[in-house]
Design a protein around this motif. Structure first.
Motif, PDB file in Angstrom:
ATOM      1  N   LEU A 405       0.832  -1.207   0.000  1.00  0.00           N
ATOM      2  CA  LEU A 405       0.000   0.000   0.000  1.00  0.00           C
ATOM      3  C   LEU A 405       0.869   1.261   0.000  1.00  0.00           C
ATOM      4  O   LEU A 405       0.596   2.218  -0.728  1.00  0.00           O
ATOM      5  CB  LEU A 405      -0.951  -0.006   1.210  1.00  0.00           C
ATOM      6  N   ASP A 410      -0.836  -2.987  -6.091  1.00  0.00           N
ATOM      7  CA  ASP A 410      -2.117  -3.685  -5.936  1.00  0.00           C
ATOM      8  C   ASP A 410      -2.025  -4.771  -4.843  1.00  0.00           C
ATOM      9  O   ASP A 410      -1.004  -5.441  -4.716  1.00  0.00           O
ATOM     10  CB  ASP A 410      -2.474  -4.332  -7.283  1.00  0.00           C
ATOM     11  N   THR A 475      -7.788   2.701  -0.295  1.00  0.00           N
ATOM     12  CA  THR A 475      -7.446   1.735  -1.354  1.00  0.00           C
ATOM     13  C   THR A 475      -7.743   0.319  -0.872  1.00  0.00           C
ATOM     14  O   THR A 475      -8.360  -0.482  -1.571  1.00  0.00           O
ATOM     15  CB  THR A 475      -5.938   1.819  -1.690  1.00  0.00           C
ATOM     16  N   GLU A 479     -11.064  -2.460  -1.919  1.00  0.00           N
ATOM     17  CA  GLU A 479     -10.787  -3.824  -2.390  1.00  0.00           C
ATOM     18  C   GLU A 479     -11.423  -4.855  -1.436  1.00  0.00           C
ATOM     19  O   GLU A 479     -12.007  -5.847  -1.861  1.00  0.00           O
ATOM     20  CB  GLU A 479      -9.269  -4.024  -2.460  1.00  0.00           C
TER      21      GLU A 479
END
Length: 507
Positions: A405, A410, A475, A479
């Motif tokens: 991160l 990803d 982020t 997800e």
């Protein structure tokens, strides 16, 4: 494991006397065990210790001039009574069945343990043994939980009732820290040098962690002693590796058939073994490098590689496989989708964070890992792999997520594993409706946070002692919510979700 009576009443039990009647294909101690002294006292004699450190010592004892390096085992818990009884009856001998991926089997009897002390029966005997001038190394396999640190902060947990007891009652210890401190106090009073405290647990910087926790404990109990420990005791870091499933009845039966004797607590393990040790000892040390261990100046990069690839890889297969309804690691990784997912996780989310290592080819290390996991002769249960996930995942997996991160990489593959852990902790059943066998010291908290997921998708992440600030990372939470929605959808299938994440990853 319960005591086992084989149907053939003529089968002798394994002990020093019955060694002579073993078949020639069994590798037995070729050294004079009566001449061996215990230079190592090992606390926490489990399967891993008996398949790893004790085996290196057994091989070393075959080298003349090494007889001061035998092992005295110590059991601190009431649950160790059965093991003590079996080992004592077997003259501390046990069998090791080493199973190679190609089906080849090596049969050994390990003789490096020459005594075993059961602490609940005689605490002073254990303290005296640790303090004895013969003892050069006190080694530990007490699992992550035994080090008594808060997983989120890494700080010593003073609220543990056993620790409170040990701080206030130095002569009536319960924990490993209580015993070690009492013994070091005795050594200091008698003018003896310090022993080395050597963690053989699967914890990153295990020596540094042991040092920090022992000093935190000792400072609270006796400031002067803690200063002496700080100046005199070495805590070498080490990286340990060998897959060792829990012993089963079939292992006992195998020994009777292969050896012609009965062993009530045999050990089975894979053929791969690795031990990388920082060469810092308070006193003399065994020449383990003669028998395959590696002494280095810095273990950190080796253990990071292993923890992030092997241990995290185990957890990836363990959690995803459990939800699908698989029972063992080899069964899970033999499914091509799971193997592909694991390899993608290792290549795309772990490898970018690892530094190059002398003597290690990372690609072939990963190939070997998958081969080891797929070893059909090592039936390592997913229940064992997933046990105490709360102590493992912050180090094995969440650390990788945090690093990625920060780097803007990803994290979708690892995120699905965390979301699956939530489902696993919440429902506790596989897709086939089978109840999962969950063992975790934090199970109540995990379950209670996970149960809120239906109303608040990121509820599980609010368990900050494990997840730190992940709930505030947009982020990650975006997800994570996607994974949770997929997992909690009616009739969801883990394999379809894994496939979708892999496709997203390759786009």
């Amino acid at each position: 494991m319960t005591q086992h009576q084989h149907t053939n009443a003529l089968v002798t039990g394994l002990n020093q006397q019955s060694l002579a009647q073993l078949p020639s294909h069994v590798d037995t101690p070729s050294y004079d065990r009566s001449a061996v002294k215990a230079g190592i006292v090992h606390i926490g004699v489990g399967g891993f210790h008996r398949a790893h450190q004790a085996v290196y010592v057994n091989e070393l004892l075959k080298t003349p001039g090494s007889e001061q390096w035998g092992i005295c085992g110590v059991g601190l818990l009431e649950g160790n009574r059965g093991l003590r009884d079996i080992l004592k009856q077997q003259d501390y001998l046990y069998t090791l069945t080493v199973r190679h991926p190609d089906g080849k089997i090596d049969n050994k009897v390990i003789g490096s343990m020459i005594d075993f002390l059961f602490a609940p029966e005689d605490k002073q005997a254990v303290i005296n043994k640790l303090a004895h001038s013969d003892t050069k190394i006190v080694s530990l396999t007490i699992t992550e939980g035994g080090y008594n640190f808060n997983p989120a902060t890494g700080e010593f947990d003073y609220s543990n009732p056993d620790i409170i007891n040990d701080i206030n009652n130095p002569n009536d210890p319960i924990t490993a820290f209580g015993y070690i401190t009492a013994a070091l106090k005795l050594r200091k009073e008698q003018g003896l040098g310090a022993f080395t405290v050597q963690s053989c647990d699967n914890i990153q910087h295990n020596g540094n962690v042991t040092r920090k926790m022992l000093l935190a404990f000792a400072t609270e109990q006796d400031k002067n002693l803690s200063e002496w420990i700080e100046q005199n005791v070495s805590f070498p870091n080490a990286m340990v590796d060998r897959i060792t499933p829990v012993s089963k009845k079939s292992d006992i039966d195998y020994v009777v058939d292969a050896y012609g004797v009965s062993d009530e607590w045999p050990i089975t393990c894979e053929s791969f073994t690795q031990w990388v040790i920082e060469d810092t000892f308070s006193d003399s040390r065994p020449n383990w490098d003669v028998v395959g261990a590696q002494f280095v100046t810095d273990v950190t990069p080796y253990e990071t590689m292993k923890i992030r690839l092997l241990n995290a890889g185990h957890s990836v297969l363990g959690l995803l496989g459990s939800i699908h309804g698989y029972g063992t690691i080899d069964e899970t990784v033999s499914d091509e989708l799971f193997a592909t997912y694991l390899r993608a996780f290792m290549d795309k989310e772990v490898t970018p964070n690892l530094e190059p290592l002398e003597g290690i080819d990372l690609q072939s290390y990963k190939d070997t890992l998958i081969e080891r996991f797929a070893n059909p002769n090592i039936k390592d249960s997913l229940a064992r792999i997933c046990s105490e996930s709360s102590a493992k995942l912050p180090k094995f997996l969440i650390a990788t997520i945090n690093e990625n991160l920060v780097q803007g990489r990803d994290v979708s593959l690892a995120t699905l594993v965390i979301a699956t852990w939530c489902l696993y902790s919440d429902k506790g059943v596989s897709e086939k409706g089978e109840k999962l066998e969950i063992q975790d010291a934090m199970y109540k908290e995990l379950n209670s946070y996970a149960q809120e997921t239906q109303t608040s998708p990121i509820a599980f992440l609010k368990l900050t002692s494990l997840f730190g600030k992940l709930e505030h990372n947009e982020t990650f939470t975006a997800e994570y919510k996607k994974s949770i929605a997929a997992l909690y959808a009616p009739n969801s299938k883990i394999k379809a979700i894994m496939q979708a994440v892999l496709e997203q990853k390759s786009n």
